[in-house]
Write an enzyme that holds these catalytic residues in place. Sequence first.
Site, PDB file in Angstrom:
ATOM      1  N   SER A  80      34.084  41.027   4.661  1.00  0.00           N
ATOM      2  CA  SER A  80      33.131  40.422   5.828  1.00  0.00           C
ATOM      3  C   SER A  80      33.168  38.989   5.694  1.00  0.00           C
ATOM      4  CB  SER A  80      31.746  40.986   6.085  1.00  0.00           C
ATOM      5  OG  SER A  80      32.116  42.607   6.434  1.00  0.00           O
ATOM      6  N   LYS A 132      20.819  37.735   3.258  1.00  0.00           N
ATOM      7  CA  LYS A 132      22.134  37.538   3.343  1.00  0.00           C
ATOM      8  C   LYS A 132      22.494  36.492   4.655  1.00  0.00           C
ATOM      9  CE  LYS A 132      24.862  40.842   1.134  1.00  0.00           C
ATOM     10  NZ  LYS A 132      26.273  42.081   1.207  1.00  0.00           N
ATOM     11  N   ARG A 178      36.565  48.098  -3.583  1.00  0.00           N
ATOM     12  CA  ARG A 178      37.814  47.208  -3.565  1.00  0.00           C
ATOM     13  C   ARG A 178      38.346  46.745  -4.809  1.00  0.00           C
ATOM     14  NH1 ARG A 178      34.348  43.672   0.833  1.00  0.00           N
ATOM     15  NH2 ARG A 178      32.859  44.394  -0.850  1.00  0.00           N
ATOM     16  N   HIS A 238      36.303  48.798   6.532  1.00  0.00           N
ATOM     17  CA  HIS A 238      34.916  49.408   6.619  1.00  0.00           C
ATOM     18  C   HIS A 238      35.669  50.865   7.614  1.00  0.00           C
ATOM     19  CE1 HIS A 238      32.532  45.863   6.490  1.00  0.00           C
ATOM     20  NE2 HIS A 238      32.062  46.572   5.598  1.00  0.00           N
TER      21      HIS A 238
HETATM   22  P1  ADP Z   1      27.119  45.338   1.259  1.00  0.00           P
HETATM   23  O1  ADP Z   1      26.193  44.210   1.799  1.00  0.00           O
HETATM   24  O2  ADP Z   1      26.529  46.717   0.904  1.00  0.00           O
HETATM   25  O3  ADP Z   1      28.171  44.846   0.326  1.00  0.00           O
HETATM   26  P2  ADP Z   1      29.547  45.584   3.254  1.00  0.00           P
HETATM   27  O4  ADP Z   1      29.222  45.696   4.680  1.00  0.00           O
HETATM   28  O5  ADP Z   1      30.027  44.175   2.819  1.00  0.00           O
HETATM   29  O6  ADP Z   1      27.799  45.679   2.531  1.00  0.00           O
HETATM   30  O7  ADP Z   1      29.929  46.608   2.770  1.00  0.00           O
HETATM   31  C1  ADP Z   1      29.717  48.038   2.758  1.00  0.00           C
HETATM   32  C2  ADP Z   1      30.527  49.006   2.030  1.00  0.00           C
HETATM   33  O8  ADP Z   1      31.805  48.828   2.269  1.00  0.00           O
HETATM   34  C3  ADP Z   1      30.490  48.586   0.370  1.00  0.00           C
HETATM   35  O9  ADP Z   1      30.635  49.817  -0.392  1.00  0.00           O
HETATM   36  C4  ADP Z   1      31.908  47.862   0.349  1.00  0.00           C
HETATM   37  O10 ADP Z   1      32.274  48.031  -0.829  1.00  0.00           O
HETATM   38  C5  ADP Z   1      33.009  48.596   1.292  1.00  0.00           C
HETATM   39  N1  ADP Z   1      33.847  48.034   1.547  1.00  0.00           N
HETATM   40  C6  ADP Z   1      33.939  46.733   2.387  1.00  0.00           C
HETATM   41  N2  ADP Z   1      35.120  46.454   2.654  1.00  0.00           N
HETATM   42  C7  ADP Z   1      35.975  47.155   2.102  1.00  0.00           C
HETATM   43  C8  ADP Z   1      37.245  47.153   1.908  1.00  0.00           C
HETATM   44  N3  ADP Z   1      38.348  46.412   2.370  1.00  0.00           N
HETATM   45  N4  ADP Z   1      37.777  48.184   1.229  1.00  0.00           N
HETATM   46  C9  ADP Z   1      36.995  49.361   0.688  1.00  0.00           C
HETATM   47  N5  ADP Z   1      35.736  49.274   0.932  1.00  0.00           N
HETATM   48  C10 ADP Z   1      35.222  48.188   1.570  1.00  0.00           C
END
Ligand code: ADP
Length: 165
Positions: free
Chosen positions: A133, A41, A95, A17
């Site tokens: 995460s 979630k 990703r 992030h």
């Molecule tokens: P969500 O519940 O919307 O998936 P996340 O907190 O898991 O929320 O992720 C928020 C955003 O950050 C999403 O667009 C996700 O694809 C992106 N993201 C999370 N981890 C990574 C990573 N390692 N590389 C690139 N983008 C990421």
Amino acid sequence: MRIGLYPGTFDPVTLGHADIIKRACGLVDRLVIGVAINRDKGPMFNLEERVEMLNEAIDEISDKTHCEIIVHPFENLLIDCATDVDATVIIRGLRAFSDFEYEYQMVGMNRALNADIETVFLMAEARYQAIASRLVKEIARLGGDISKFVPDKVVKRVARKLAKT
Ligand code: ADP
């Protein structure tokens, strides 16, 4: 002034992030990090804790960028949140192919709701690309070392949280 909205659950914020936040800062003048409440979630951290962790993570980034970074919790529709904060662009991280299908649908639906807001996808640096995460929490629960995946302060918070449960 170009305003971008980077939405997510951030449970907890990872180095993936943080890398996307840095990259997004190169594209907009103000980046609003939208923290979804996402009760469905069953998050490990409550909203307040997730916001605190994000604020700690952006403290380091904001010294090195001219972009203004704001953390903004939201519970309404993403596209309405974008309008509320005057964002013209939604930033999402990509990703793997697994993210693609869901994101593809989201863009289609969001465009139908508001055609003026573009979604931009960014990819993190290679070493951060696999971080999620969900897996960070799983590794920590099983006693693994998460220090390569999240900021130091988050390592400590996860340990404290697991000690309590
Ligand atoms: P969500 O519940 O919307 O998936 P996340 O907190 O898991 O929320 O992720 C928020 C955003 O950050 C999403 O667009 C996700 O694809 C992106 N993201 C999370 N981890 C990574 C990573 N390692 N590389 C690139 N983008 C990421």
